[in-house]
Design a protein around this motif. Structure first.
Motif, PDB file in Angstrom:
ATOM      1  N   PHE A 107       6.684  -1.271  14.614  1.00 58.26           N
ATOM      2  CA  PHE A 107       6.627  -0.524  13.357  1.00 58.26           C
ATOM      3  C   PHE A 107       5.197  -0.133  12.989  1.00 58.26           C
ATOM      4  N   GLU A 111       5.167   5.639  16.574  1.00 54.87           N
ATOM      5  CA  GLU A 111       5.892   6.609  15.775  1.00 54.87           C
ATOM      6  C   GLU A 111       7.168   7.000  16.518  1.00 54.87           C
ATOM      7  N   LYS A 113      11.510   8.546  15.764  1.00 54.86           N
ATOM      8  CA  LYS A 113      12.424   9.178  14.824  1.00 54.86           C
ATOM      9  C   LYS A 113      13.179   8.123  14.012  1.00 54.86           C
ATOM     10  N   LYS A 115      11.891   6.066  11.845  1.00 56.60           N
ATOM     11  CA  LYS A 115      11.128   4.824  11.687  1.00 56.60           C
ATOM     12  C   LYS A 115      11.137   4.343  10.231  1.00 56.60           C
ATOM     13  N   ASN A 116      10.813   5.221   9.309  1.00 60.57           N
ATOM     14  CA  ASN A 116      10.736   4.813   7.901  1.00 60.57           C
ATOM     15  C   ASN A 116      12.100   4.403   7.351  1.00 60.57           C
ATOM     16  N   LYS A 117      13.150   5.128   7.751  1.00 57.76           N
ATOM     17  CA  LYS A 117      14.489   4.776   7.287  1.00 57.76           C
ATOM     18  C   LYS A 117      14.928   3.428   7.840  1.00 57.76           C
ATOM     19  N   PHE A 119      12.944   1.004   8.760  1.00 59.17           N
ATOM     20  CA  PHE A 119      12.131  -0.033   8.117  1.00 59.17           C
ATOM     21  C   PHE A 119      12.675  -0.330   6.717  1.00 59.17           C
ATOM     22  N   PHE A 120      13.051   0.716   5.985  1.00 60.83           N
ATOM     23  CA  PHE A 120      13.623   0.521   4.653  1.00 60.83           C
ATOM     24  C   PHE A 120      14.964  -0.211   4.735  1.00 60.83           C
ATOM     25  N   PHE A 165       8.353  -7.708   8.595  1.00 65.86           N
ATOM     26  CA  PHE A 165       7.574  -7.061   7.533  1.00 65.86           C
ATOM     27  C   PHE A 165       6.176  -7.656   7.449  1.00 65.86           C
ATOM     28  N   THR A 168       4.101  -6.599  10.414  1.00 67.74           N
ATOM     29  CA  THR A 168       3.777  -5.170  10.315  1.00 67.74           C
ATOM     30  C   THR A 168       2.563  -4.949   9.434  1.00 67.74           C
ATOM     31  N   GLN A 169       2.513  -5.658   8.298  1.00 64.92           N
ATOM     32  CA  GLN A 169       1.389  -5.496   7.375  1.00 64.92           C
ATOM     33  C   GLN A 169       0.075  -5.921   8.012  1.00 64.92           C
ATOM     34  N   GLU A 172      -0.944  -3.340  11.017  1.00 63.23           N
ATOM     35  CA  GLU A 172      -1.349  -1.994  10.611  1.00 63.23           C
ATOM     36  C   GLU A 172      -2.860  -1.883  10.454  1.00 63.23           C
TER      37      GLU A 172
END
Length: 286
Positions: A107, A111, A113, A115-117, A119-120, A165, A168-169, A172
Motif C-alpha cells: 500500500f 500504485e 487500480k 488501491k484507495n478503495k 485500503f478504505f 495500516f 503503511t504509515q 510511506e
C-alpha cells in the motif's frame, strides 16, 4: 531597577523549581499507583487463604509461597500452559509482522487500480465489533477441523487491518529514491523489502510486535471456545479454570497470575526502545 530584576529572576527560578517538584511528585504517585497492584499481587501470592482476607489486609510478604505454588502445580500443568501461550503468541507475532509488513509495503510503495478503495475497505473492517464475528469464526474453525488446536489463535489474525495500516504509515516515510537506487543496482522487489524497507521500519515493527504479542497472550474468549483439553490451555484459560480447581485458594491464583505476566514484562522490556520510538514517531507524524 536591578533589585527588581533580581527579584523577578529569583521568583522565576522559584516557580520553575516548584513546577518541577510538582511534576515529579505527580509522576511519582502515578508510578506508585501503577506498581502497587503488581506488588500486592506478589504479597498475596505469599499469603495463606485466611491471611488474605484478614483485617487489616497484609502489606508485606508471608511464608505460604511454597504451599500456594504446590497447590497450583497440583491443579494444572501450568508450565505446559505457559509454553502453549509462548508458542501461540510468538507464532502469531512473527506471522503478523511478516504479512502486515508485506501489506503495508504494497500500500505504501506501489500504485495499482483500486488501491484507495481497497485500503478504505480494509480500514472499515476495524469498525466492526469483534463479537459480531465470533459465531462465523467458530463455524469456520469447526469446518476446518481446527478445534482443540493452536491454528485458530494464530492464522486468522496474521494479516489484520490494524497491522497493515500501522506499517503503511511507517513505510510511506521511506524515501522512494532508496528503492530506485536499489532497482538500478539490480535488487529484486523482495530483496528491497528485506534489506531496505524492513530495517528502516524497525520502530513500527517493534510497536506492532508488542501489541500483537500482548493481544495474543491475553486472548481469552477465542482460546476458551476452541481449546478443549488442559494440555492445550493457554494462560488466560488455565487461570480461569484454576478458580474452581484450587477451592478458592486465592494465593495459588496469585502465584499463577504472577507467573503468567512475567513473560509479558520480559517481552516489553526487550522491545521497549522500539515501542517508544514507534509511538514517538507516530505522534510527531500526526
Amino acid at each position: 531597577m536591578k533589585k527588581k530584576n533580581y527579584a523577578g529572576q529569583s521568583s522565576g527560578k522559584f516557580m520553575k523549581l516548584f513546577k518541577k517538584i510538582l511534576l515529579y511528585t505527580v509522576l511519582l504517585f502515578g508510578v506508585l499507583a501503577t506498581l502497587f497492584p503488581f506488588f500486592y499481587m506478589i504479597v498475596l501470592a505469599t499469603r495463606g487463604r485466611s491471611e488474605i482476607f484478614s483485617y487489616p489486609p497484609p502489606l508485606w510478604f508471608g511464608d505460604s509461597l511454597a504451599e500456594n505454588y504446590n497447590s497450583l502445580m497440583a491443579s494444572l500443568p501450568f508450565y505446559k500452559n505457559i509454553l502453549n501461550s509462548l508458542i501461540v503468541s510468538t507464532s502469531a507475532t512473527v506471522l503478523t509482522l511478516f504479512f502486515c509488513a508485506l501489506g503495508g509495503y504494497g500500500f505504501a510503495k506501489y500504485e495499482f487500480k483500486g488501491k484507495n478503495k481497497l485500503f478504505f475497505l480494509m480500514l472499515s473492517t476495524m469498525m466492526i465489533p469483534m463479537l459480531l464475528g465470533v459465531i462465523p469464526w467458530y463455524i469456520m474453525m469447526t469446518e476446518f477441523g481446527w478445534l482443540n488446536s493452536f491454528k485458530p489463535l494464530i492464522i486468522p489474525g496474521a494479516a489484520n487491518a490494524f497491522g497493515i495500516f500501522l506499517m503503511t504509515q511507517f513505510m510511506e516515510d521511506i524515501p522512494d529514491e532508496l528503492m530506485e537506487a536499489a532497482r538500478i543496482d539490480g535488487a529484486g522487489e523482495f530483496e528491497m523489502f528485506y534489506k531496505i524497507v524492513l530495517p528502516l521500519s524497525l520502530p513500527g515493527l517493534g510497536t506492532l510486535a508488542i501489541l500483537t504479542f500482548l493481544g495474543s497472550w491475553n486472548n481469552y474468549m477465542q482460546a476458551l471456545l476452541v481449546l478443549e483439553s488442559e494440555a492445550k490451555y493457554t494462560i488466560p484459560v488455565a487461570l480461569s479454570m484454576l478458580r474452581g480447581k484450587v477451592d478458592q485458594n486465592w494465593g495459588a491464583q496469585m502465584v499463577g497470575t504472577a507467573m503468567g505476566i512475567a513473560p509479558i514484562i520480559g517481552v516489553f522490556m526487550l522491545a521497549s526502545k522500539q515501542f517508544i520510538a514507534g509511538i514517538t514517531e507516530g505522534s510527531i507524524k500526526g
